[in-house]
Design a protein around this motif. Structure first.
Motif, PDB file in Angstrom:
ATOM      1  N   UNK A  63      -1.694  17.039  -7.751  1.00  0.00           N
ATOM      2  CA  UNK A  63      -1.767  15.873  -8.612  1.00  0.00           C
ATOM      3  C   UNK A  63      -2.998  16.044  -9.499  1.00  0.00           C
ATOM      4  N   UNK A  64      -2.807  15.864 -10.804  1.00  0.00           N
ATOM      5  CA  UNK A  64      -3.896  16.025 -11.761  1.00  0.00           C
ATOM      6  C   UNK A  64      -4.027  17.432 -12.312  1.00  0.00           C
ATOM      7  N   UNK A  82       1.139  13.774 -12.628  1.00  0.00           N
ATOM      8  CA  UNK A  82       0.461  12.501 -12.382  1.00  0.00           C
ATOM      9  C   UNK A  82       1.326  11.555 -11.555  1.00  0.00           C
ATOM     10  N   UNK A  83       0.683  10.498 -11.056  1.00  0.00           N
ATOM     11  CA  UNK A  83       1.399   9.433 -10.386  1.00  0.00           C
ATOM     12  C   UNK A  83       2.131   8.613 -11.451  1.00  0.00           C
ATOM     13  N   UNK A  86       0.515   6.631 -14.350  1.00  0.00           N
ATOM     14  CA  UNK A  86      -0.237   7.386 -15.352  1.00  0.00           C
ATOM     15  C   UNK A  86       0.644   8.248 -16.254  1.00  0.00           C
ATOM     16  N   UNK A  87       1.945   8.208 -16.029  1.00  0.00           N
ATOM     17  CA  UNK A  87       2.858   9.056 -16.799  1.00  0.00           C
ATOM     18  C   UNK A  87       2.889   8.637 -18.268  1.00  0.00           C
ATOM     19  N   UNK A  88       2.888   9.633 -19.136  1.00  0.00           N
ATOM     20  CA  UNK A  88       2.960   9.403 -20.580  1.00  0.00           C
ATOM     21  C   UNK A  88       3.375  10.728 -21.210  1.00  0.00           C
ATOM     22  N   UNK A  94       3.352  14.190 -16.793  1.00  0.00           N
ATOM     23  CA  UNK A  94       4.658  14.058 -16.154  1.00  0.00           C
ATOM     24  C   UNK A  94       4.512  13.429 -14.773  1.00  0.00           C
ATOM     25  N   UNK A  95       5.329  12.408 -14.505  1.00  0.00           N
ATOM     26  CA  UNK A  95       5.325  11.752 -13.203  1.00  0.00           C
ATOM     27  C   UNK A  95       5.894  12.689 -12.138  1.00  0.00           C
ATOM     28  N   UNK A  96       5.304  12.621 -10.957  1.00  0.00           N
ATOM     29  CA  UNK A  96       5.781  13.381  -9.811  1.00  0.00           C
ATOM     30  C   UNK A  96       7.173  12.894  -9.381  1.00  0.00           C
ATOM     31  N   UNK A  97       7.603  11.741  -9.874  1.00  0.00           N
ATOM     32  CA  UNK A  97       8.918  11.207  -9.531  1.00  0.00           C
ATOM     33  C   UNK A  97      10.033  11.722 -10.429  1.00  0.00           C
ATOM     34  N   UNK A  98       9.703  12.468 -11.463  1.00  0.00           N
ATOM     35  CA  UNK A  98      10.745  13.063 -12.308  1.00  0.00           C
ATOM     36  C   UNK A  98      11.220  14.360 -11.664  1.00  0.00           C
ATOM     37  N   UNK A  99      12.408  14.839 -12.020  1.00  0.00           N
ATOM     38  CA  UNK A  99      12.867  16.119 -11.473  1.00  0.00           C
ATOM     39  C   UNK A  99      11.891  17.264 -11.755  1.00  0.00           C
TER      40      UNK A  99
END
Length: 139
Positions: A63-64, A82-83, A86-88, A94-99
């Protein structure tokens, strides 16, 4: 979702203990609201080698961290993992929740991973380089 076929072995990944705990909590909290993203993250966390934070080696996507990577035959790109809050994407965060974010987690340069996109196509992400957050901001 990350591909789980017999002929496609998933690469070994390493995650810091503190990040594993925080990401596990995130997956648990998200389970009802977005089960697909929660399952994808949980699957990556379940297969990860967990190490003490002080024993994390440089060059592992955390992360980061900022990764230079390529998806299929597309042009290489860079993004910070990022978490969700903080995604933008306009700032390459990129969010860790995206593929793509879940795929990057725990990888290092030279590793690749395949997953089935929502449209059913198999995609391949290859990591070119990983830079620590502090190192990326200094350059």
């Amino acid at each position: 979702m990350i591909a789980k076929t017999k002929d496609r072995r998933l690469p070994a990944i390493t995650i810091a203990r503190s990040e594993h705990a925080r990401l596990s909590n995130l997956a648990d909290m998200l389970a009802e609201r977005d089960p697909h993203a929660a399952e994808q993250l949980a699957a990556e966390l379940d297969r990860a080698k967990i190490v003490d934070d002080a024993r994390m080696v440089p060059g592992v996507m955390r992360m980061g961290s900022v990764a230079e990577f390529q998806i299929d035959d597309e042009a290489p790109q860079s993004a910070e993992l990022v978490f969700p809050k903080d995604a933008d994407i306009s700032r390459q965060r990129i969010s860790v929740l995206t593929p793509v974010g879940a795929a990057l987690l725990g990888l290092s340069a030279g590793q690749s991973i395949q997953w089935a996109a929502r449209d059913g196509r198999v995609r391949r992400l290859s990591v070119i380089a990983v830079h620590a957050a502090e190192e990326a901001r200094a350059s």
